[in-house]
Structures are given as C-alpha cells and as structure tokens.
Design a protein around this motif. Structure first.
Motif, short mmCIF file in Angstrom:
data_model
loop_
_atom_site.label_atom_id
_atom_site.label_comp_id
_atom_site.label_asym_id
_atom_site.label_seq_id
_atom_site.Cartn_x
_atom_site.Cartn_y
_atom_site.Cartn_z
N GLU A 54 -3.05 7.39 48.97
CA GLU A 54 -1.60 7.45 49.14
C GLU A 54 -1.09 8.86 48.87
O GLU A 54 -1.30 9.41 47.79
CB GLU A 54 -0.89 6.47 48.21
N MET A 55 -0.45 9.46 49.85
CA MET A 55 0.10 10.80 49.68
C MET A 55 1.26 10.78 48.70
O MET A 55 2.16 9.95 48.81
CB MET A 55 0.59 11.35 51.02
N VAL A 56 1.23 11.70 47.75
CA VAL A 56 2.33 11.81 46.80
C VAL A 56 3.05 13.14 46.92
O VAL A 56 4.21 13.27 46.51
CB VAL A 56 1.86 11.60 45.35
N SER A 57 2.36 14.15 47.46
CA SER A 57 3.01 15.45 47.59
C SER A 57 2.36 16.25 48.71
O SER A 57 1.21 16.00 49.09
CB SER A 57 2.93 16.24 46.28
N PHE B 211 14.21 -3.09 53.61
CA PHE B 211 13.46 -1.94 53.12
C PHE B 211 14.38 -0.76 52.87
O PHE B 211 15.50 -0.69 53.36
CB PHE B 211 12.40 -1.55 54.15
N HIS B 212 13.85 0.20 52.09
CA HIS B 212 14.53 1.48 51.95
C HIS B 212 14.36 2.24 53.25
O HIS B 212 13.23 2.48 53.69
CB HIS B 212 13.94 2.28 50.78
N HIS C 159 10.88 9.36 47.35
CA HIS C 159 9.81 9.31 46.36
C HIS C 159 8.72 10.34 46.61
O HIS C 159 7.83 10.51 45.78
CB HIS C 159 9.19 7.91 46.35
N LEU C 160 8.78 11.03 47.76
CA LEU C 160 7.76 12.01 48.10
C LEU C 160 8.20 13.42 47.72
O LEU C 160 9.37 13.75 47.79
CB LEU C 160 7.44 11.97 49.60
N SER C 161 7.23 14.24 47.34
CA SER C 161 7.50 15.65 47.05
C SER C 161 6.90 16.47 48.19
O SER C 161 5.69 16.69 48.24
CB SER C 161 6.87 16.05 45.72
N ILE C 162 7.76 16.87 49.14
CA ILE C 162 7.34 17.69 50.26
C ILE C 162 8.06 19.03 50.14
O ILE C 162 9.29 19.09 50.23
CB ILE C 162 7.65 17.02 51.61
N VAL C 163 7.31 20.08 49.90
CA VAL C 163 7.88 21.40 49.64
C VAL C 163 7.51 22.33 50.78
O VAL C 163 6.33 22.53 51.10
CB VAL C 163 7.37 21.97 48.30
N ALA D 269 13.10 16.15 49.89
CA ALA D 269 13.88 15.03 49.36
C ALA D 269 15.23 15.50 48.85
O ALA D 269 16.26 14.87 49.10
CB ALA D 269 13.09 14.32 48.26
N LYS D 270 15.25 16.63 48.13
CA LYS D 270 16.51 17.15 47.61
C LYS D 270 17.41 17.64 48.74
O LYS D 270 18.62 17.45 48.71
CB LYS D 270 16.24 18.28 46.62
N GLN D 271 16.78 18.27 49.73
CA GLN D 271 17.55 18.78 50.87
C GLN D 271 18.22 17.65 51.62
O GLN D 271 19.40 17.72 51.98
CB GLN D 271 16.61 19.57 51.79
N TRP D 272 17.47 16.58 51.86
CA TRP D 272 18.03 15.43 52.57
C TRP D 272 19.02 14.66 51.72
O TRP D 272 20.00 14.11 52.24
CB TRP D 272 16.90 14.52 53.05
#
Length: 505
Positions: A114-117, A349-350, A357-361, A369-372
């Motif tokens: 499972e991808m987390v970041s 669903f969400h 919940h994902l950290s994509i930098v 996630a913060k940008q969206w």
C-alpha cells in the motif's frame, strides 16, 4: 525488473520506469497498454492480496454494475459471454482476472504493498514511492489508478462506541455474521444500499432503514443475455461493437439533461414517481421516498426490487435522522428507539477527500493533499497537476460520470498518459510538467459548465461537491468531447524538463 517476491524486506528499493498504483480497471488498463506497446519496465503496487479494486472489495449481497456490461468493459477486450446486461460483482471480477492472465500481468504486481507516500526527486527526475512496510519504488512516471471509491465513509454517530452489536460497512461485508432473524439497522440509502436492502429484507426479523435524503430510483432494464446473442457476439465480426456503439450513444444522450437542460430530467422524474407508486401503496411511505430535488443532482440509481423491499411489513424507513446510538438500539431524531442487533453502513465512500491520507510531495516541497485542501482538487484534464511532474491520475478529479461508463474515460486517459510518456522519452527529457496557465484555463472552463449543470442547480448536496460546495467529481458534458481533448498531448500546454534544468532545480 525484479522478480515477484524478491523485494520483501523493509528498506529495500525496486526500480522501474513506470510505477502504477492499484489493480482495478485503471491500473490494469494502464498495464495492458504498456504491454501492448512492448514495455515491461513497470511495476504495479496493490494494497490487497488480489486484483480487482472496487470489484474485489465490494462483495455485499446483490452487488452489481449499474451500467450495461458491454459498455462497462474495455473496448479492446470485449467479452461476448456476459450473462446479463448488468453483470454482478463476481462476473466483473472474473473478467479482470482473465485480463491479468491474458496479458501476463501477475508478475508485475506487488501484492500487499500500500502506497503511503511519494516524493519527486528533481535532481534525478524520479518519483520515490514508499509503501506501508518501508519499501521504496523509484520510477520516472507515477500513475495513480486508485480511483475515488475505495475508502469507506463511516459517519461518526453519537454514542456508537456504546453499541454492543455487530457493525460493518457494505464495502467490508461481514459474511460470517448471520443476518437471519436479526434486527438490522441500515444507515444510508445510496447505490450500495439500493442493491443489498432487497437481498437482506426477506432474511432479517426487522429492518430499519435510516434515510437522510431519498434517491431517485428508476426501473433497471436488466435481463439475461440470450445464448443466441452470445453466440453471435463470438462468431459474427462487428456485431458486439455495433451493440456497444448503440449503448454508448443511448447513454450519452442523457448528458443533455444533466448539463443545462433540467426540464428533461423533470420529465424523467415522472418515471421515477410512477416506479414508487407502483410498488408502494402507503401514501406516507411514498412521501418519504419521493425526492424533492431534480433528478441527477445526486447519483441516479436503478433497481426493480428496492421499493418493493421497503414496502414489506418487516421494513421501516426512518427519515428523522439519528440522535443517539445505544448498546442495543438507535434513537431517531423524533426520539423513537429502534432495537438493533447489527448496523450496516451503506454510506458510500470518501470522494472529494480521497487523497487526504496520502503524502504526495512535488516540486519545491509542494504537498498535494494540503494544496487540494486549500484550493480544491484542481488538475489539467483530470490527469496532470501543475507542480507535480510525471504524475498522472486515472479517473481523477472531474472525470467521473453520471450518465455513461467511466471505463470509456479511463481508456481516454490511458491513451493520454502513454502519449505523455512518449513525448518525454522521444525528446530526451527527464520530465513533463503542465503549465499553470493551461491548468487554470481547463479549470475555468469546466467550472463554468458545471455551474449550469443539475449538480449545482438541482437543489441538493451530494458527494460530487467538496466542502466548499464546488463540484470536483463530475465531467460536465459529453464524453466524446473528453475523448477529443485527450487524443494526444498538446505540447504547448506543457514544459519539458531537460536533464540540466532538472539538476539546477
């Protein structure tokens, strides 16, 4: 490529040109087209122990597609042997497994990963992806095929921590729990509930359905596909493609009502009202089940047995909300207590927050996630995001549909991603990034069109809208227009990052 199973220990690193996340229609479709292009330089990360995405996870009674199977399948892999016009979960899942066999995809899949970041390395022009076990995958291109319908949305009911019965979401159906004779509370009346409620209503002792907003439910034109027709599909070239084309244009016509012509949907709502009246004779129950918003504002559902199930003597529909959950009961908004041995969440669903919940930098430390969360889920054509080079979404924001098959959209996006990869590689570049002005122009256009659509003017709130009330889910219009827009990448909308430039950054 590393052999399957070779990368097991935490801290290990696997390299591939393309890293794909997910094995539903999107992820498998992307992998198939890479294979067709003669490539094997990719890896697929899958969080579960089998493929299938939505069609693996949702095993609730009655689970089936609400788009005709001959459209809800790949155009390049048509199945002549669908048993029904609207296939069930097991048959769709089996279709995906056959594709994995045919294209030898199993060896590219890393199960339980499972991808987390994911972090963009500007110096090397690579994405560094990490899974829950600490393994790392390094690739030039990152393709997200996770979709939006994979994180169950479970409401925080007051007092739920005191409940002593069994509780589960429809996407995590507890098949070990015997519902026969039990007092069951169903929370929600969306697409899943409309399918499983008729299946469990005859089994349970008492079924209490807690409805916040009634859905529009139309008759479902489902029936077995006759054997002679299946034989014709297999033996007569072009017949199945002709049927598929007819289905496509029939479904496509519904977009007219959704996009600025709600009077057409008001006519369709008369069919829905007659559907209710035919099955429900109690005027009070009919009133509860009749929506007060324009059809299409929320997802339009189809079922022939949902309303008859709600009219059963052992079924009660509650529309006063939930005030409190107790150890063995639920108290509704009117103060009435309803005994419950089990709670089944049919709450969907969400969707607009599916990536929180994902950290994509990306570039310059940008956090997606913060940008969206700050500016809304904004992309270019639902596929690329400014500031995140070589990152592609399949069935991303504003490419969902309310009138046709999302598989059509997925195919268009896969073709676009392949063209983007070719553009990068043929120019000897490290990366491709969308220009801010191109993304802004795309967003202005779709939001202008969405403002006229039934999702914004129909008098309801739905999962199509984000916390700010902006539609970040639906494609506003005909899918053939999206097909034309994504036939190839327009180089003027992108900037190619050359090796030297990437190193400077």
């Amino acid at each position: 490529m590393t052999a399957p199973g070779a990368i097991e220990e935490a801290g290990a690193t696997e390299r591939a040109t393309v890293v794909i996340v997910g094995t539903g229609f999107s992820g498998l479709g992307m992998a198939i087209q890479l294979r067709k292009a003669g490539r094997d330089d990719f890896v697929i990360l899958e969080k579960a122990d089998d493929i299938g995405g939505t069609w693996r996870d949702n095993t609730y009674p009655g689970c089936a597609c609400d788009v005709q199977s001959h459209m809800y399948s790949f155009s390049f892999e048509q199945n002549p042997d669908w048993s029904r016009w609207f296939s069930g979960q097991q048959e769709i899942w089996a279709y995906l497994k056959r594709l994995a066999d045919k294209y030898d995809l199993w060896r590219f899949i890393r199960f339980g990963r499972e991808m987390v970041s994911a972090r963009w390395d500007a110096d090397e022009g690579l994405w560094s992806v990490q899974d829950t076990a600490g393994r790392t995958y390094r690739g030039r291109f990152l393709v997200s095929g996770v979709g939006a319908l994979h994180i169950p949305n479970i409401p925080r009911l007051p007092g739920i921590e005191h409940f002593q019965g069994t509780a589960f979401h429809s996407a995590n159906w507890d098949h070990d729990y015997d519902l026969r004779g039990k007092r069951v509370a169903v929370i929600g009346t969306g697409a899943s509930a409309v399918q499983f409620v008729p299946e469990i209503a005859p089994l349970v002792g008492k079924l209490t359905v807690f409805q916040r907003t009634p859905p529009w439910v139309l008759p479902k034109p489902d029936r077995p596909v006759p054997q002679w027709m299946r034989t014709m599909f297999r033996t007569v070239p072009g017949v199945q493609r002709l049927v598929r084309a007819g289905l496509y244009w029939m479904l496509e016509a519904r977009a007219v009502g959704f996009n600025g012509h709600p009077w057409l949907l008001k006519l369709a709502s008369k069919i829905g009202e007659r559907h209710i009246a035919k099955a429900v004779k109690d005027p009070q129950l009919r009133a509860k089940l009749t929506p007060d918003y324009v059809m299409g504002c929320k997802r339009v559902l189809m079922s022939n047995d949902y309303y008859p199930a709600l009219a059963r003597d052992n079924v009660e529909v509650v529309d006063s909300g939930i005030a409190e959950v107790r150890a063995h009961s639920i108290v509704d908004g009117a103060g009435v207590e309803h005994d419950a041995d089990a709670i089944v969440y049919g709450t969907g669903f969400h969707v607009t927050d599916a990536f929180d919940h994902l950290s994509i930098v990306g570039e310059d430390g940008r956090d997606l996630a913060k940008q969206w969360a700050t500016h809304g889920m904004q992309t270019h054509r639902g596929i690329c995001v400014e500031g995140f080079p070589n990152l592609f979404f399949l069935l991303g924001p504003n490419t969902g549909l309310g009138h046709n098959s999302v598989v059509f959209m997925i195919e268009a996006q896969i073709r676009y991603v392949l063209d983007a990869i070719r553009l990068v590689e043929s120019n000897g570049a490290l990366a491709l990034r969308v220009r801010p002005e191109a993304q802004e122009a795309f967003q202005r256009d779709i939001q202008r069109r969405l403002a006229k659509g039934v999702w914004s003017t129909g008098g309801c709130t739905s999962y199509y809208l984000d916390a700010q009330g902006v539609n970040r889910t639906i494609w506003p219009g005909f899918t053939w227009r999206y097909y034309l827009q994504t036939r190839s990448v327009d180089p003027s909308e992108f900037e190619l990052v050359q090796p030297a430039a990437a190193a400077v950054r």
